[in-house]
Write a protein that holds these residues in place. Structure first.
Motif, PDB file in Angstrom:
ATOM      1  N   GLU A 154       0.833  -1.207   0.000  1.00  0.00           N
ATOM      2  CA  GLU A 154       0.000   0.000   0.000  1.00  0.00           C
ATOM      3  C   GLU A 154       0.868   1.257   0.000  1.00  0.00           C
ATOM      4  O   GLU A 154       0.598   2.213  -0.740  1.00  0.00           O
ATOM      5  N   LYS A 155       1.927   1.241   0.804  1.00  0.00           N
ATOM      6  CA  LYS A 155       2.815   2.402   0.869  1.00  0.00           C
ATOM      7  C   LYS A 155       3.497   2.634  -0.479  1.00  0.00           C
ATOM      8  O   LYS A 155       3.563   3.768  -0.968  1.00  0.00           O
TER       9      LYS A 155
ATOM     10  N   GLY B  41      -9.707   6.163  -6.649  1.00  0.00           N
ATOM     11  CA  GLY B  41     -11.044   5.897  -6.117  1.00  0.00           C
ATOM     12  C   GLY B  41     -11.107   5.862  -4.608  1.00  0.00           C
ATOM     13  O   GLY B  41     -11.854   5.075  -4.015  1.00  0.00           O
ATOM     14  N   LEU B  42     -10.317   6.733  -3.973  1.00  0.00           N
ATOM     15  CA  LEU B  42     -10.282   6.786  -2.519  1.00  0.00           C
ATOM     16  C   LEU B  42     -10.730   8.168  -2.054  1.00  0.00           C
ATOM     17  O   LEU B  42     -10.438   9.163  -2.714  1.00  0.00           O
ATOM     18  N   GLU B  43     -11.461   8.242  -0.943  1.00  0.00           N
ATOM     19  CA  GLU B  43     -11.851   9.536  -0.390  1.00  0.00           C
ATOM     20  C   GLU B  43     -10.603  10.333  -0.035  1.00  0.00           C
ATOM     21  O   GLU B  43      -9.621   9.779   0.479  1.00  0.00           O
ATOM     22  N   ARG B  44     -10.660  11.642  -0.298  1.00  0.00           N
ATOM     23  CA  ARG B  44      -9.500  12.492  -0.061  1.00  0.00           C
ATOM     24  C   ARG B  44      -9.048  12.439   1.394  1.00  0.00           C
ATOM     25  O   ARG B  44      -7.853  12.381   1.699  1.00  0.00           O
ATOM     26  N   SER B  45     -10.011  12.456   2.330  1.00  0.00           N
ATOM     27  CA  SER B  45      -9.666  12.436   3.761  1.00  0.00           C
ATOM     28  C   SER B  45      -8.961  11.135   4.135  1.00  0.00           C
ATOM     29  O   SER B  45      -8.000  11.137   4.913  1.00  0.00           O
TER      30      SER B  45
ATOM     31  N   LYS C 163      -5.002  10.630   5.487  1.00  0.00           N
ATOM     32  CA  LYS C 163      -4.624   9.889   6.699  1.00  0.00           C
ATOM     33  C   LYS C 163      -3.530   8.871   6.387  1.00  0.00           C
ATOM     34  O   LYS C 163      -2.582   8.702   7.153  1.00  0.00           O
ATOM     35  N   LYS C 164      -3.678   8.163   5.257  1.00  0.00           N
ATOM     36  CA  LYS C 164      -2.686   7.152   4.893  1.00  0.00           C
ATOM     37  C   LYS C 164      -1.336   7.805   4.573  1.00  0.00           C
ATOM     38  O   LYS C 164      -0.278   7.273   4.933  1.00  0.00           O
TER      39      LYS C 164
ATOM     40  N   LEU D 191       4.506   9.902   3.783  1.00  0.00           N
ATOM     41  CA  LEU D 191       4.735  10.227   2.373  1.00  0.00           C
ATOM     42  C   LEU D 191       4.630  11.731   2.153  1.00  0.00           C
ATOM     43  O   LEU D 191       4.055  12.460   2.964  1.00  0.00           O
ATOM     44  N   GLU D 192       5.164  12.185   1.037  1.00  0.00           N
ATOM     45  CA  GLU D 192       5.163  13.613   0.730  1.00  0.00           C
ATOM     46  C   GLU D 192       4.018  13.938  -0.231  1.00  0.00           C
ATOM     47  O   GLU D 192       3.728  13.189  -1.159  1.00  0.00           O
TER      48      GLU D 192
END
Length: 457
Positions: A414-415, A437-441, A445-446, A452-453
């Motif tokens: 995932e990273k 396809g992921l929520e911005r919030s 968090k991830k 990550l930058e």
């Protein structure tokens, strides 16, 4: 910043009283008792603002106004008169006066008008500087024959209203070309609205492009203007147009043909006047042959085709681009500008740069960050791929992490995946979230959890 005000009036008492009040307000003062003297002072020491009486001996105030606006179009002039009429005020305004004040003078109104005029002048100066900065930020850098030919084509087609299809590989600068066309067009003072066609889900395409009325669907809590509505009388830029679904292409084609639409949930027909610029990194003829792109939409968009050359075909521009990127980075970070050594330049000139200008920009910024000394030498450059046209494959997480637990392998995958996607979208969280396809919030968090930058919106 202290401002200078020129007071022009044949009555000595008015010049003196006004001057004293404005001095108390912190302004420098110049005074003239005639139109001739006023024009001489304008030539010798250009003030920030002029308070100008209309009735003067010799050259009257209207003539001074006309001459001053011809010589100094940005100079604000406030007219004063004890015999003012509506016709006089209208004439002064048409000649370019900022305001018209009747005598006897209200000192409060004078001070307020002066402040307002100087503030407007300051905002105009800031706007001009901002426009100049924007023009510089979106300038096409290079003097090679391919880029000079592209610049010439832009200068020819930009002033027209013709629709333009911009083609080129990823990272070549298609958006820069679109912005250059808009800036040089007759619509430059109107908005340029960008539509990332690849990022809009099919079920939201109508809402994004045409807008919606309140209550049109679940979640539509207020009226929303669509992209075409926002671009009215300006330019709409359809980026990655070949990545739209066939259904979305049909909707785009309809509005391009009819130049009118209805908002989702509405019945009012809205007329729209837009210039269309489209861009793609795909071979549209091949896409049409394979049934992925509508032929009628292609012919609608492809009025004037422009091809943006890849960096490998204009390698003589690489030193100029590197110099530009190093200067931009130093300005952004507030640091001394790094210098690229001849040995380092020779190595970088050999690379084929498959990611084109975008790859070069990211690489130069990385060098500027990682190199401690002012001069970047050959020793500071990490190994570059020998075959520039091959994209480095994404590593196989199963092979890389077979020794760890399932949870560790999942986290590492995932990273790595998120890091790759963030690089692909230059650290932009919103664009990355839309792409995967992921929520911005959730993405934010991830990013924070993995260290990550990113650069936000």
């Amino acid at each position: 910043m202290q401002r200078t005000i020129l007071i022009v009036d044949d009555e000595e008492s008015i010049c003196k009283s006004l001057g004293n009040i404005l001095l108390d307000e912190g302004y420098d003062i110049l005074a003239a008792n005639s139109g001739e003297e006023a024009l001489k002072l304008l030539d010798e020491e250009l003030p920030s603002l002029v308070l100008l009486d209309i009735w003067l001996p010799g050259i009257d105030g209207m003539e001074v106004l006309k001459t001053a606006k011809n010589l100094y179009p940005k100079l604000p002039l406030v007219m004063m008169s004890g015999h003012g009429t509506i016709e006089t005020a209208v004439k002064a305004t048409k000649l370019g006066a900022f305001d018209f004040i009747e005598k006897p003078l209200s000192l409060e109104k004078i001070i307020l008008t002066v402040r307002h005029a100087l503030e407007m002048s300051r905002l105009e100066e800031e706007n001009l500087l901002l426009r100049q900065k924007i023009n510089q930020d979106y300038e096409l850098t290079g003097t090679s024959p391919p880029i000079m030919e592209l610049k010439e084509m832009i200068s020819i087609v930009a002033p027209t209203n013709a629709w333009i299809l911009i083609m080129g590989e990823n990272g070549t600068g298609k958006e820069l070309v679109a912005r250059a066309i808009h800036r040089q067009s007759k619509r430059a003072d109107k908005p340029m609205i960008e539509v990332n066609c690849a990022a809009i889900p099919e079920e939201l395409i109508e809402s994004e492009l045409f807008g919606h009325e309140k209550g049109a669907f679940t979640g539509a809590t207020e009226k929303k203007r669509g992209k075409f509505d926002l671009a009215h009388e300006g330019t709409i830029f359809l980026d990655e147009v070949a990545d739209m679904s066939l259904k979305a292409q049909a909707k785009i084609l309809r509005i391009l043909q009819e130049k009118k639409f209805e908002r989702v949930g509405g019945n009012k027909v809205i007329q729209v006047d837009v210039r269309v610029l489209a861009a793609t990194n795909k071979d549209l003829e091949k896409e049409m042959e394979e049934g992925r792109f509508r032929q009628d939409l292609f012919y609608r968009l492809n009025v004037i085709p422009l091809m943006v050359p890849p960096l490998r075909s204009r390698k003589e521009d690489i030193p100029l681009l590197m110099e530009r990127f190093l200067a931009d980075f130093a300005l952004k970070e507030g640091e001394p500008k790094k210098i690229l050594g001849e040995d380092a330049l020779a190595i970088l000139m050999e690379h084929s740069w498959p990611g084109n200008v975008r790859e070069l920009k990211n690489f130069i910024e990385r060098l500027a960050i990682m190199t401690p000394s002012i001069v970047i030498s050959a020793h500071d450059i990490p190994p570059l791929p020998k075959e520039g046209h091959k994209v480095e494959p994404f590593r196989d997480p199963v092979q890389d992490y077979v020794s760890g637990s399932f949870r560790e392998a999942k986290m590492d995958f995932e990273k790595s995946y998120l890091a790759k996607k963030l690089r692909e979208f230059e650290g932009n969280i919103s664009k990355t979230a839309e792409s995967i396809g992921l929520e911005r919030s959730n993405l934010h968090k991830k990013i924070k959890a993995y260290g990550l930058e990113s650069k936000g919106e």
